[in-house]
Write a protein that holds these residues in place. Structure first.
Motif, PDB file in Angstrom:
ATOM      1  N   GLY A   1       0.793  -1.226   0.000  1.00 18.85           N
ATOM      2  CA  GLY A   1       0.000   0.000   0.000  1.00 18.85           C
ATOM      3  C   GLY A   1       0.820   1.267   0.000  1.00 18.85           C
ATOM      4  O   GLY A   1       0.265   2.363   0.148  1.00 18.85           O
ATOM      5  N   LEU A   2       2.130   1.146  -0.169  1.00 22.33           N
ATOM      6  CA  LEU A   2       3.005   2.315  -0.043  1.00 22.33           C
ATOM      7  C   LEU A   2       2.643   3.417  -1.027  1.00 22.33           C
ATOM      8  O   LEU A   2       2.586   4.593  -0.669  1.00 22.33           O
ATOM      9  CB  LEU A   2       4.462   1.893  -0.228  1.00 22.33           C
ATOM     10  N   ALA A   3       2.409   3.079  -2.286  1.00 25.22           N
ATOM     11  CA  ALA A   3       2.161   4.102  -3.311  1.00 25.22           C
ATOM     12  C   ALA A   3       0.908   4.911  -3.001  1.00 25.22           C
ATOM     13  O   ALA A   3       0.882   6.134  -3.210  1.00 25.22           O
ATOM     14  CB  ALA A   3       2.059   3.449  -4.687  1.00 25.22           C
ATOM     15  N   ASP A   4      -0.136   4.241  -2.499  1.00 30.76           N
ATOM     16  CA  ASP A   4      -1.378   4.955  -2.194  1.00 30.76           C
ATOM     17  C   ASP A   4      -1.226   5.831  -0.958  1.00 30.76           C
ATOM     18  O   ASP A   4      -1.723   6.959  -0.919  1.00 30.76           O
ATOM     19  CB  ASP A   4      -2.519   3.958  -2.005  1.00 30.76           C
ATOM     20  N   THR A   5      -0.536   5.327   0.065  1.00 25.81           N
ATOM     21  CA  THR A   5      -0.279   6.155   1.248  1.00 25.81           C
ATOM     22  C   THR A   5       0.564   7.368   0.881  1.00 25.81           C
ATOM     23  O   THR A   5       0.299   8.487   1.332  1.00 25.81           O
ATOM     24  CB  THR A   5       0.424   5.330   2.342  1.00 25.81           C
ATOM     25  N   ALA A   6       1.592   7.150   0.061  1.00 24.56           N
ATOM     26  CA  ALA A   6       2.464   8.251  -0.339  1.00 24.56           C
ATOM     27  C   ALA A   6       1.682   9.335  -1.069  1.00 24.56           C
ATOM     28  O   ALA A   6       1.903  10.533  -0.843  1.00 24.56           O
ATOM     29  CB  ALA A   6       3.594   7.723  -1.223  1.00 24.56           C
ATOM     30  N   PHE A   7       0.757   8.938  -1.931  1.00 22.74           N
ATOM     31  CA  PHE A   7      -0.026   9.925  -2.688  1.00 22.74           C
ATOM     32  C   PHE A   7      -0.939  10.710  -1.766  1.00 22.74           C
ATOM     33  O   PHE A   7      -1.081  11.937  -1.904  1.00 22.74           O
ATOM     34  CB  PHE A   7      -0.823   9.226  -3.777  1.00 22.74           C
ATOM     35  N   PHE A   8      -1.580  10.043  -0.809  1.00 24.41           N
ATOM     36  CA  PHE A   8      -2.430  10.762   0.147  1.00 24.41           C
ATOM     37  C   PHE A   8      -1.608  11.791   0.912  1.00 24.41           C
ATOM     38  O   PHE A   8      -2.005  12.955   1.033  1.00 24.41           O
ATOM     39  CB  PHE A   8      -3.087   9.778   1.116  1.00 24.41           C
ATOM     40  N   LEU A   9      -0.461  11.372   1.434  1.00 27.64           N
ATOM     41  CA  LEU A   9       0.391  12.301   2.168  1.00 27.64           C
ATOM     42  C   LEU A   9       0.859  13.442   1.273  1.00 27.64           C
ATOM     43  O   LEU A   9       0.965  14.593   1.713  1.00 27.64           O
ATOM     44  CB  LEU A   9       1.599  11.564   2.748  1.00 27.64           C
ATOM     45  N   ASN A  10       1.109  13.137   0.021  1.00 24.97           N
ATOM     46  CA  ASN A  10       1.548  14.143  -0.947  1.00 24.97           C
ATOM     47  C   ASN A  10       0.493  15.221  -1.165  1.00 24.97           C
ATOM     48  O   ASN A  10       0.815  16.367  -1.495  1.00 24.97           O
ATOM     49  CB  ASN A  10       1.861  13.455  -2.276  1.00 24.97           C
ATOM     50  N   LEU A  11      -0.766  14.867  -0.963  1.00 23.39           N
ATOM     51  CA  LEU A  11      -1.867  15.799  -1.185  1.00 23.39           C
ATOM     52  C   LEU A  11      -2.234  16.616   0.054  1.00 23.39           C
ATOM     53  O   LEU A  11      -2.866  17.664  -0.074  1.00 23.39           O
ATOM     54  CB  LEU A  11      -3.113  15.041  -1.662  1.00 23.39           C
TER      55      LEU A  11
ATOM     56  N   ARG B   1     -17.582  12.179 -22.547  1.00 24.18           N
ATOM     57  CA  ARG B   1     -18.369  13.399 -22.300  1.00 24.18           C
ATOM     58  C   ARG B   1     -19.860  13.093 -22.290  1.00 24.18           C
ATOM     59  O   ARG B   1     -20.596  13.586 -21.433  1.00 24.18           O
ATOM     60  CB  ARG B   1     -18.045  14.455 -23.356  1.00 24.18           C
ATOM     61  N   GLU B   2     -20.315  12.298 -23.248  1.00 23.95           N
ATOM     62  CA  GLU B   2     -21.740  11.967 -23.327  1.00 23.95           C
ATOM     63  C   GLU B   2     -22.206  11.185 -22.106  1.00 23.95           C
ATOM     64  O   GLU B   2     -23.367  11.275 -21.705  1.00 23.95           O
ATOM     65  CB  GLU B   2     -22.014  11.164 -24.596  1.00 23.95           C
ATOM     66  N   SER B   3     -21.298  10.413 -21.511  1.00 26.23           N
ATOM     67  CA  SER B   3     -21.656   9.617 -20.332  1.00 26.23           C
ATOM     68  C   SER B   3     -21.418  10.371 -19.030  1.00 26.23           C
ATOM     69  O   SER B   3     -21.724   9.847 -17.955  1.00 26.23           O
ATOM     70  CB  SER B   3     -20.831   8.319 -20.315  1.00 26.23           C
ATOM     71  N   GLY B   4     -20.858  11.580 -19.122  1.00 26.47           N
ATOM     72  CA  GLY B   4     -20.585  12.358 -17.920  1.00 26.47           C
ATOM     73  C   GLY B   4     -19.408  11.850 -17.120  1.00 26.47           C
ATOM     74  O   GLY B   4     -19.293  12.117 -15.926  1.00 26.47           O
ATOM     75  N   ILE B   5     -18.497  11.122 -17.773  1.00 28.14           N
ATOM     76  CA  ILE B   5     -17.351  10.539 -17.087  1.00 28.14           C
ATOM     77  C   ILE B   5     -16.147  11.472 -17.198  1.00 28.14           C
ATOM     78  O   ILE B   5     -15.824  11.956 -18.286  1.00 28.14           O
ATOM     79  CB  ILE B   5     -17.002   9.156 -17.675  1.00 28.14           C
ATOM     80  N   ILE B   6     -15.478  11.719 -16.083  1.00 25.52           N
ATOM     81  CA  ILE B   6     -14.325  12.604 -16.027  1.00 25.52           C
ATOM     82  C   ILE B   6     -13.046  11.776 -16.198  1.00 25.52           C
ATOM     83  O   ILE B   6     -12.855  10.782 -15.494  1.00 25.52           O
ATOM     84  CB  ILE B   6     -14.287  13.348 -14.684  1.00 25.52           C
ATOM     85  N   PRO B   7     -12.165  12.141 -17.109  1.00 29.00           N
ATOM     86  CA  PRO B   7     -10.905  11.407 -17.266  1.00 29.00           C
ATOM     87  C   PRO B   7     -10.036  11.514 -16.016  1.00 29.00           C
ATOM     88  O   PRO B   7      -9.890  12.589 -15.435  1.00 29.00           O
ATOM     89  CB  PRO B   7     -10.228  12.082 -18.464  1.00 29.00           C
ATOM     90  N   GLY B   8      -9.439  10.399 -15.632  1.00 31.61           N
ATOM     91  CA  GLY B   8      -8.591  10.367 -14.444  1.00 31.61           C
ATOM     92  C   GLY B   8      -7.119  10.533 -14.751  1.00 31.61           C
ATOM     93  O   GLY B   8      -6.266  10.116 -13.953  1.00 31.61           O
ATOM     94  N   ASP B   9      -6.814  11.156 -15.913  1.00 29.68           N
ATOM     95  CA  ASP B   9      -5.428  11.378 -16.321  1.00 29.68           C
ATOM     96  C   ASP B   9      -4.693  10.041 -16.370  1.00 29.68           C
ATOM     97  O   ASP B   9      -5.214   9.073 -16.924  1.00 29.68           O
ATOM     98  CB  ASP B   9      -4.757  12.389 -15.393  1.00 29.68           C
ATOM     99  N   ASN B  10      -3.499   9.955 -15.779  1.00 33.50           N
ATOM    100  CA  ASN B  10      -2.757   8.689 -15.808  1.00 33.50           C
ATOM    101  C   ASN B  10      -2.644   8.065 -14.421  1.00 33.50           C
ATOM    102  O   ASN B  10      -1.746   7.261 -14.164  1.00 33.50           O
ATOM    103  CB  ASN B  10      -1.352   8.896 -16.392  1.00 33.50           C
ATOM    104  N   LEU B  11      -3.552   8.424 -13.525  1.00 31.63           N
ATOM    105  CA  LEU B  11      -3.533   7.878 -12.171  1.00 31.63           C
ATOM    106  C   LEU B  11      -4.007   6.425 -12.155  1.00 31.63           C
ATOM    107  O   LEU B  11      -4.823   6.013 -12.974  1.00 31.63           O
ATOM    108  CB  LEU B  11      -4.425   8.712 -11.251  1.00 31.63           C
ATOM    109  N   THR B  12      -3.495   5.674 -11.197  1.00 31.13           N
ATOM    110  CA  THR B  12      -4.008   4.331 -10.968  1.00 31.13           C
ATOM    111  C   THR B  12      -5.406   4.439 -10.359  1.00 31.13           C
ATOM    112  O   THR B  12      -5.774   5.495  -9.820  1.00 31.13           O
ATOM    113  CB  THR B  12      -3.099   3.552 -10.011  1.00 31.13           C
ATOM    114  N   PRO B  13      -6.202   3.378 -10.387  1.00 28.01           N
ATOM    115  CA  PRO B  13      -7.535   3.450  -9.771  1.00 28.01           C
ATOM    116  C   PRO B  13      -7.484   3.861  -8.295  1.00 28.01           C
ATOM    117  O   PRO B  13      -8.303   4.658  -7.837  1.00 28.01           O
ATOM    118  CB  PRO B  13      -8.076   2.030  -9.953  1.00 28.01           C
ATOM    119  N   GLY B  14      -6.513   3.300  -7.543  1.00 28.94           N
ATOM    120  CA  GLY B  14      -6.424   3.646  -6.126  1.00 28.94           C
ATOM    121  C   GLY B  14      -6.121   5.112  -5.896  1.00 28.94           C
ATOM    122  O   GLY B  14      -6.697   5.755  -5.013  1.00 28.94           O
ATOM    123  N   LYS B  15      -5.207   5.668  -6.682  1.00 27.64           N
ATOM    124  CA  LYS B  15      -4.862   7.077  -6.522  1.00 27.64           C
ATOM    125  C   LYS B  15      -5.985   7.985  -7.018  1.00 27.64           C
ATOM    126  O   LYS B  15      -6.236   9.047  -6.431  1.00 27.64           O
ATOM    127  CB  LYS B  15      -3.552   7.377  -7.244  1.00 27.64           C
TER     128      LYS B  15
END
Length: 364
Positions: free
Chosen positions: A132-142, A325-339
Motif C-alpha cells: 500500500g506504499l504508493a497509495d499512502t504516499a499519494f495521500f500524504l503528498n496531497l 463526455r456523453e456519459s458524464g465521465i471525467i478522465p482520471g489522467d494517468n492515475l491508478t484506480p487507487g490514486k
C-alpha cells in the motif's frame, strides 16, 4: 632484507595501490553536529520484519515478527554517517501486512505534520509495507503542508533475508531525506537506488528488487553510491502547494468505490454502490464498459454521482473522448484506480461540481 619479508612488503604495497585505485567513491562525512536531523518513522512492513531463517525471502513462513525502529539503528549504525537519527514507532497505524490502513492515514499524516513543523527536523523517513506504499504516499503528498523532505521506503524482502534490499533502501532513504535538494519535491518514494515522485510511483513487481517504478514519467532522481542527484521535479500540485488542508478535512472522507469495466458484466455492482451511499465512482478501464455497466453509470451520473475513468493499461493518460463526455465521465489522467479514488475522495470534500473535479484531476 629476507626474501620472505620482501614479498610481504611488496604485497602490502600492491594491496595499498589496488585499494587506492578502487576507491572511486568519496567517503561520507563523519558524524557530527552539522549533520542533518532525520526522523525515522516505522509503520512496519517487510523492512521491519525478521524471519527465523535468512532464506525466507517472501514473508516469514516459519514464524517471524516486526521489530521496533531501534533495531535499524543497531543493525545499521552507518545511518549515523548520513544524518542524526531519531526514531519513532507508529506501527499502531499499520495493517497486518505492515501498510498504513486508510482509516489511519489521518493519524499518520497529523503526526508527520507535527514532526515536519519541528524546527530542528530536516527530513522524515517513513517505512511502510510495499503493497500500500504508493497509495499512502499519494495521500500524504496531497495533504502534508510542508516543503521538508518526506520519504517513504519499503523492502521486497524481510530485513533478515539473505541479500535483503531493506538495509540499502533504508540507508538511501535517509540520505535522500537529509539532502537539501529533496526539499520542495513533495513526498517521494525511494527504492532500488531510485527516487520517484509519490504521484507517479507504483509497485511493479510482487517480489523482485526493482519493485517500484514510475511507468509513464520515470524517476526524478537517484541515490547513487557517491551522491543523491535529482534530475527533474514534479509539476503537479502537492504538499505546500495543495488546496487540501489537513486540518480542514472531515473526519471521514466521502465514499468512493472502484468498479472494473468488464465487457459482459451487468450494472448491478454500480447500482449497489450508489444505493450503499457512494458519492463517487472510479471506473477502471471505461473503454471496456459493458452495455449494462454504461447504463448504470448514466443512472449514477443522473443522481449526481461523480464518475472518474482510469486506464486499464496502467500506462498513458485517459483522453477526453466524446463517449466519455456523453456519459458524464471525467478522465482520471494517468492515475491508478487507487490514486484516482484518493484524489476524488479529497475533491468531494470541497465540491461536487464536475468542472471543479476536472480541474483537480488536471492540476494534481
Amino acid at each position: 632484507m629476507s626474501t620472505e619479508r620482501a614479498f610481504v612488503t611488496a604485497g602490502a604495497a600492491l594491496l595499498a595501490a589496488a585499494t587506492s585505485a578502487a576507491q572511486e567513491i568519496p567517503p561520507l562525512p563523519p558524524p557530527g553536529i552539522d549533520l542533518p536531523h532525520v526522523v525515522l518513522v516505522s509503520v512496519g512492513g517487510e523492512i521491519a520484519t525478521g524471519c527465523e531463517t535468512p532464506l525466507e525471502r517472501v514473508g516469514c513462513t516459519s514464524g517471524g515478527e516486526t521489530f521496533a525502529p531501534e533495531t535499524w539503528t543497531r543493525d545499521l549504525p552507518d545511518l549515523g554517517l548520513a544524518a542524526r537519527i531519531r526514531t519513532e514507532d507508529l506501527r499502531a497505524f499499520s495493517r497486518a501486512d505492515g501498510g498504513a490502513a486508510p482509516e489511519h492515514w489521518f493519524g499518520l499524516a497529523n503526526r508527520l505534520r507535527q514532526l515536519a513543523e519541528e524546527s530542528e527536523v530536516d527530513g522524515v523517513v517513513v517505512t511502510h509495507g510495499a503493497d500500500g506504499l504508493a497509495d499512502t504516499a499519494f495521500f500524504l503528498n496531497l495533504v502534508l503542508p510542508t516543503r521538508k523532505p518526506v520519504v517513504l521506503v519499503a523492502a521486497q524482502r524481510p530485513w533478515s533475508a539473505v541479500s535483503g534490499d531493506g538495509p540499502l533502501n533504508l540507508y538511501d532513504a535517509v540520505r535522500v531525506a537529509a539532502d537539501p535538494a529533496a526539499a520542495g519535491n513533495g513526498v517521494v518514494v525511494v527504492a532500488n537506488q531510485e527516487v520517484h515522485a509519490a504521484r507517479d510511483a507504483r509497485r511493479t513487481s510482487a517480489y523482485r528488487m526493482d519493485g517500484f517504478g514510475s511507468v509513464d514519467l520515470g524517476l526524478i532522481g537517484v541515490a547513487d553510491p557517491d551522491i543523491v542527484r535529482f534530475f527533474t521535479e514534479p509539476t503537479r500540485r502537492h504538499t505546500h502547494r495543495s488546496e487540501f488542508e489537513l486540518a480542514a478535512l472531515p473526519e471521514a472522507l466521502p465514499a468512493v468505490e472502484i468498479v472494473a469495466a468488464v465487457p459482459d458484466a451487468p450494472g448491478r455492482l454500480i447500482d449497489a454502490s450508489v444505493a450503499a451511499g457512494a458519492k463517487g465512482l472510479v471506473v477502471d478501464g471505461a473503454g471496456g464498459l459493458s452495455g449494462g455497466q454504461l447504463e448504470a453509470v448514466r443512472r449514477a451520473h443522473d443522481q449526481g454521482i461523480v464518475v472518474v475513468a482510469t486506464s486499464a493499461t496502467r500506462g498513458g493518460r485517459v483522453p477526453e473522448t466524446s463517449a466519455l463526455r456523453e456519459s458524464g465521465i471525467i478522465p482520471g489522467d494517468n492515475l491508478t484506480p487507487g490514486k484516482a479514488r484518493t484524489l476524488l475522495r479529497l475533491a468531494l470534500t470541497r465540491t461536487s461540481d464536475p468542472t471543479e473535479i476536472r480541474r483537480f484531476f488536471a492540476e494534481y
